[in-house]
Design a protein around this motif. Structure first.
Motif, PDB file in Angstrom:
ATOM      1  N   GLY A   1     -10.027 -50.236  -8.020  1.00 25.69           N
ATOM      2  CA  GLY A   1      -9.489 -49.424  -6.948  1.00 25.69           C
ATOM      3  C   GLY A   1      -8.576 -48.332  -7.457  1.00 25.69           C
ATOM      4  O   GLY A   1      -8.567 -47.201  -6.934  1.00 25.69           O
ATOM      5  N   THR A   2      -7.799 -48.640  -8.500  1.00 25.21           N
ATOM      6  CA  THR A   2      -6.914 -47.640  -9.097  1.00 25.21           C
ATOM      7  C   THR A   2      -7.723 -46.498  -9.710  1.00 25.21           C
ATOM      8  O   THR A   2      -7.430 -45.312  -9.481  1.00 25.21           O
ATOM      9  CB  THR A   2      -6.031 -48.298 -10.171  1.00 25.21           C
ATOM     10  OG1 THR A   2      -5.223 -49.316  -9.562  1.00 25.21           O
ATOM     11  CG2 THR A   2      -5.131 -47.274 -10.846  1.00 25.21           C
ATOM     12  N   TRP A   3      -8.741 -46.835 -10.500  1.00 23.44           N
ATOM     13  CA  TRP A   3      -9.589 -45.810 -11.081  1.00 23.44           C
ATOM     14  C   TRP A   3     -10.268 -44.988  -9.983  1.00 23.44           C
ATOM     15  O   TRP A   3     -10.332 -43.757 -10.069  1.00 23.44           O
ATOM     16  CB  TRP A   3     -10.631 -46.438 -12.000  1.00 23.44           C
ATOM     17  CG  TRP A   3     -11.856 -45.593 -12.225  1.00 23.44           C
ATOM     18  CD1 TRP A   3     -13.136 -45.897 -11.888  1.00 23.44           C
ATOM     19  CD2 TRP A   3     -11.913 -44.284 -12.835  1.00 23.44           C
ATOM     20  NE1 TRP A   3     -13.987 -44.883 -12.232  1.00 23.44           N
ATOM     21  CE2 TRP A   3     -13.271 -43.878 -12.818  1.00 23.44           C
ATOM     22  CE3 TRP A   3     -10.963 -43.428 -13.367  1.00 23.44           C
ATOM     23  CZ2 TRP A   3     -13.695 -42.649 -13.318  1.00 23.44           C
ATOM     24  CZ3 TRP A   3     -11.381 -42.193 -13.875  1.00 23.44           C
ATOM     25  CH2 TRP A   3     -12.735 -41.826 -13.855  1.00 23.44           C
ATOM     26  N   GLY A   4     -10.749 -45.638  -8.950  1.00 20.65           N
ATOM     27  CA  GLY A   4     -11.432 -44.927  -7.875  1.00 20.65           C
ATOM     28  C   GLY A   4     -10.520 -43.946  -7.160  1.00 20.65           C
ATOM     29  O   GLY A   4     -10.933 -42.824  -6.825  1.00 20.65           O
ATOM     30  N   ALA A   5      -9.264 -44.349  -6.919  1.00 17.74           N
ATOM     31  CA  ALA A   5      -8.319 -43.444  -6.251  1.00 17.74           C
ATOM     32  C   ALA A   5      -8.039 -42.221  -7.111  1.00 17.74           C
ATOM     33  O   ALA A   5      -7.999 -41.084  -6.612  1.00 17.74           O
ATOM     34  CB  ALA A   5      -7.024 -44.191  -5.943  1.00 17.74           C
ATOM     35  N   LEU A   6      -7.835 -42.438  -8.410  1.00 11.83           N
ATOM     36  CA  LEU A   6      -7.576 -41.314  -9.316  1.00 11.83           C
ATOM     37  C   LEU A   6      -8.824 -40.457  -9.482  1.00 11.83           C
ATOM     38  O   LEU A   6      -8.735 -39.218  -9.537  1.00 11.83           O
ATOM     39  CB  LEU A   6      -7.096 -41.836 -10.670  1.00 11.83           C
ATOM     40  CG  LEU A   6      -5.763 -42.599 -10.647  1.00 11.83           C
ATOM     41  CD1 LEU A   6      -5.440 -43.145 -12.024  1.00 11.83           C
ATOM     42  CD2 LEU A   6      -4.622 -41.704 -10.153  1.00 11.83           C
ATOM     43  N   ALA A   7      -9.991 -41.098  -9.549  1.00  8.79           N
ATOM     44  CA  ALA A   7     -11.242 -40.345  -9.677  1.00  8.79           C
ATOM     45  C   ALA A   7     -11.488 -39.480  -8.454  1.00  8.79           C
ATOM     46  O   ALA A   7     -12.047 -38.381  -8.567  1.00  8.79           O
ATOM     47  CB  ALA A   7     -12.409 -41.305  -9.904  1.00  8.79           C
ATOM     48  N   THR A   8     -11.061 -39.940  -7.291  1.00  6.45           N
ATOM     49  CA  THR A   8     -11.169 -39.109  -6.093  1.00  6.45           C
ATOM     50  C   THR A   8     -10.336 -37.850  -6.250  1.00  6.45           C
ATOM     51  O   THR A   8     -10.747 -36.754  -5.847  1.00  6.45           O
ATOM     52  CB  THR A   8     -10.725 -39.898  -4.852  1.00  6.45           C
ATOM     53  OG1 THR A   8     -11.514 -41.095  -4.741  1.00  6.45           O
ATOM     54  CG2 THR A   8     -10.883 -39.080  -3.588  1.00  6.45           C
ATOM     55  N   GLY A   9      -9.158 -37.993  -6.859  1.00  6.54           N
ATOM     56  CA  GLY A   9      -8.332 -36.822  -7.131  1.00  6.54           C
ATOM     57  C   GLY A   9      -8.930 -35.884  -8.151  1.00  6.54           C
ATOM     58  O   GLY A   9      -8.560 -34.704  -8.209  1.00  6.54           O
ATOM     59  N   LEU A  10      -9.859 -36.386  -8.946  1.00  6.73           N
ATOM     60  CA  LEU A  10     -10.551 -35.543  -9.924  1.00  6.73           C
ATOM     61  C   LEU A  10     -11.791 -34.884  -9.343  1.00  6.73           C
ATOM     62  O   LEU A  10     -12.028 -33.690  -9.534  1.00  6.73           O
ATOM     63  CB  LEU A  10     -10.964 -36.387 -11.140  1.00  6.73           C
ATOM     64  CG  LEU A  10      -9.858 -36.995 -11.997  1.00  6.73           C
ATOM     65  CD1 LEU A  10     -10.471 -37.942 -13.031  1.00  6.73           C
ATOM     66  CD2 LEU A  10      -9.041 -35.906 -12.687  1.00  6.73           C
TER      67      LEU A  10
ATOM     68  N   GLY B   1     -10.444 -27.182  -8.606  1.00  2.50           N
ATOM     69  CA  GLY B   1      -9.371 -26.210  -8.481  1.00  2.50           C
ATOM     70  C   GLY B   1      -8.116 -26.660  -7.768  1.00  2.50           C
ATOM     71  O   GLY B   1      -7.262 -25.827  -7.452  1.00  2.50           O
ATOM     72  N   ASN B   2      -7.963 -27.975  -7.524  1.00  2.00           N
ATOM     73  CA  ASN B   2      -6.794 -28.449  -6.778  1.00  2.00           C
ATOM     74  C   ASN B   2      -6.110 -29.599  -7.526  1.00  2.00           C
ATOM     75  O   ASN B   2      -6.295 -30.774  -7.180  1.00  2.00           O
ATOM     76  CB  ASN B   2      -7.202 -28.899  -5.372  1.00  2.00           C
ATOM     77  CG  ASN B   2      -6.020 -29.388  -4.550  1.00  2.00           C
ATOM     78  OD1 ASN B   2      -4.869 -29.059  -4.836  1.00  2.00           O
ATOM     79  ND2 ASN B   2      -6.298 -30.197  -3.531  1.00  2.00           N
ATOM     80  N   PRO B   3      -5.308 -29.297  -8.557  1.00  2.00           N
ATOM     81  CA  PRO B   3      -4.641 -30.371  -9.314  1.00  2.00           C
ATOM     82  C   PRO B   3      -3.644 -31.165  -8.474  1.00  2.00           C
ATOM     83  O   PRO B   3      -3.341 -32.320  -8.804  1.00  2.00           O
ATOM     84  CB  PRO B   3      -3.938 -29.615 -10.446  1.00  2.00           C
ATOM     85  CG  PRO B   3      -3.812 -28.205  -9.973  1.00  2.00           C
ATOM     86  CD  PRO B   3      -5.006 -27.961  -9.092  1.00  2.00           C
ATOM     87  N   HIS B   4      -3.142 -30.580  -7.391  1.00  2.00           N
ATOM     88  CA  HIS B   4      -2.175 -31.296  -6.549  1.00  2.00           C
ATOM     89  C   HIS B   4      -2.768 -32.571  -5.964  1.00  2.00           C
ATOM     90  O   HIS B   4      -2.052 -33.567  -5.773  1.00  2.00           O
ATOM     91  CB  HIS B   4      -1.702 -30.372  -5.422  1.00  2.00           C
ATOM     92  CG  HIS B   4      -0.723 -31.026  -4.493  1.00  2.00           C
ATOM     93  ND1 HIS B   4       0.566 -31.370  -4.872  1.00  2.00           N
ATOM     94  CD2 HIS B   4      -0.851 -31.430  -3.188  1.00  2.00           C
ATOM     95  CE1 HIS B   4       1.188 -31.938  -3.846  1.00  2.00           C
ATOM     96  NE2 HIS B   4       0.354 -31.985  -2.823  1.00  2.00           N
ATOM     97  N   GLN B   5      -4.085 -32.557  -5.702  1.00  2.16           N
ATOM     98  CA  GLN B   5      -4.702 -33.752  -5.122  1.00  2.16           C
ATOM     99  C   GLN B   5      -4.620 -34.937  -6.074  1.00  2.16           C
ATOM    100  O   GLN B   5      -4.398 -36.078  -5.653  1.00  2.16           O
ATOM    101  CB  GLN B   5      -6.162 -33.476  -4.761  1.00  2.16           C
ATOM    102  CG  GLN B   5      -6.805 -34.580  -3.936  1.00  2.16           C
ATOM    103  CD  GLN B   5      -6.112 -34.768  -2.598  1.00  2.16           C
ATOM    104  OE1 GLN B   5      -5.808 -33.809  -1.894  1.00  2.16           O
ATOM    105  NE2 GLN B   5      -5.853 -36.029  -2.242  1.00  2.16           N
ATOM    106  N   LEU B   6      -4.788 -34.692  -7.369  1.00  2.98           N
ATOM    107  CA  LEU B   6      -4.661 -35.774  -8.346  1.00  2.98           C
ATOM    108  C   LEU B   6      -3.243 -36.324  -8.339  1.00  2.98           C
ATOM    109  O   LEU B   6      -3.043 -37.542  -8.457  1.00  2.98           O
ATOM    110  CB  LEU B   6      -5.041 -35.282  -9.739  1.00  2.98           C
ATOM    111  CG  LEU B   6      -4.958 -36.320 -10.858  1.00  2.98           C
ATOM    112  CD1 LEU B   6      -5.871 -37.505 -10.581  1.00  2.98           C
ATOM    113  CD2 LEU B   6      -5.300 -35.686 -12.200  1.00  2.98           C
TER     114      LEU B   6
END
Length: 402
Positions: free
Chosen positions: A319-328, A343-348
């Protein structure tokens, strides 16, 4: 209210309900033969207890009108005002259907935690902890992410439960494993599974139900649901290959338990981003999820906690990887949110904050609840009862009479 959307979400709710009995099969095949029924009982008890508490108070805390970004109010206490109207969070659906769909998520999350304390917890302690955890942990988490709470306001996205279901169950599982200490004569490595075909059947049914879990989270029968269904399947396939690759390299042989574990790792990893990422990234998320979760399972050997059925390694780390991968990998072309690679580093960054907040909150509150339950009824069965097996000592039953 829309009839086709309503029918779609009703079907998805039944698929998610099936995931809890499927989890009972999956977990039941992994424990020792003397604990099969007690392990199944944890899932079926969650179906009863969590459903009742969700109807009485959990739903209103999670989805009632927001109070300070932290919790819902008591507008829907005892499901007052839910029947016969549209759902405020999904006006295309009857409120009853939305409530039922969310109820199935709560039931499954509580059941997932049981994999950490299998084979050694008192049934009374399991019931008390599960009920308290639903009220004081799951309901606030669901509100923060899906009910208009602070994580949603911050801009964190979680399509179907990466934080609410998987990270939360993983953090609680870590707290449980540490509080209950290792099983007798098991240690971090655990015991020998009693029935791997049972586990494979349960894993297959979980995969089947996961289509309702992720696609249903679109809450409408449209293109986004189709996107979530396909990303879910592709990620699960990638998870099998990722887990199998590292297992083959490390121990010299691929295993059936590894294949089904990899499938679940891929499913967990894609859950937060199923409706936000494109198709090829979903395969990569699942593939990496299989490898990351394999490594996560090995952590219990290094740190000495007995997470009996690898909830921390698969659900917590996945789940942790998935949440961060969504930000990527999130793409606005899919669902109005761009990640770092678009183009949106803030989401990560906001995904990282949500991960940190989830782990800290869930772990700390879970440890407090476990200490309270231990003081009240005692967490662990006696050594004699554990040696006999919880099927007989807690339920007076045997799974097999051969």
């Amino acid at each position: 209210m829309n009839a086709s959307d309503t029918a779609f979400v009703i079907v998805c709710a039944t698929l998610v309900m099936l995931m809890t009995p499927a989890l009972a099969l999956f977990y039941g095949g992994l424990v020792r033969a003397r604990n099969v029924l007690s392990t199944h009982m944890h899932s079926y008890a969650s179906l009863g207890l969590t459903t009742v508490l969700w109807a009485v108070v959990g739903y209103t805390l999670a989805f009632g009108p927001d109070v300070g970004g932290l919790i819902g109010n008591f507008s829907y206490l005892f499901l007052r005002g839910v029947a016969g109207v549209a759902a405020p969070a999904a006006p295309q659906l009857p409120h009853t259907v939305f409530m039922a769909f969310q109820c199935m998520f709560a039931v499954l999350t509580v059941a997932l935690i049981s994999g950490a304390y299998a084979e050694r917890i008192r049934f009374s302690a399991m019931l008390l902890f599960s009920g308290l955890w639903l009220i004081f942990v799951y309901s606030p988490m669901a509100h923060w992410v899906w009910g208009g709470g602070w994580m949603a306001r911050m801009g964190a996205v979680d399509f179907a439960g990466g934080a609410v279901v998987h990270m939360a169950s993983g953090a609680a599982a870590l707290a449980c494993a540490q509080a209950l200490r290792p099983r007798q004569a098991a240690g971090p490595q655990g015991g020998t599974p009693n029935n791997l075909p049972l586990t494979l059947l349960g894993g297959g049914l979980l995969w089947f139900g996961w289509f309702g879990f992720n696609a249903g989270s679109a809450l409408t029968a449209g293109p986004l649901a189709g996107q979530a269904l396909l990303t879910t399947h592709l990620a699960s396939a990638g998870g099998i290959l990722g887990w199998m690759l590292v297992e083959w390299k490390r121990v010299g042989k691929p295993t059936t338990l590894g294949a089904v574990s990899g499938a679940l790792a891929g499913l967990v990893a894609i859950t937060p981003g199923a409706g936000f990422v494109d198709l090829l990234p979903s395969m990569l998320i699942g593939f990496m999820g299989g490898m990351i979760c394999y490594g996560g399972v090995l952590l219990k050997n290094r740190f000495g906690y007995d997470d009996a059925l690898d909830v921390v390694g698969i659900h917590g780390l996945g789940g942790t990887w998935g949440a961060l991968a969504t930000g990527l990998f999130a793409s606005a072309a899919i669902n109005n949110v761009d990640g770092l690679f678009y183009g949106n580093p803030h989401q990560l960054w906001v995904q990282f904050v949500s991960v940190l907040g989830t782990w800290i909150f869930v772990y700390v509150v879970s440890r407090v609840l476990l200490s309270f339950v231990d003081a009240l009824v005692g967490l662990r069965v006696t050594p004699e009862a554990e040696s006999t097996g919880l099927d007989l000592s807690e339920h007076n039953e045997r799974a097999y009479t051969l």
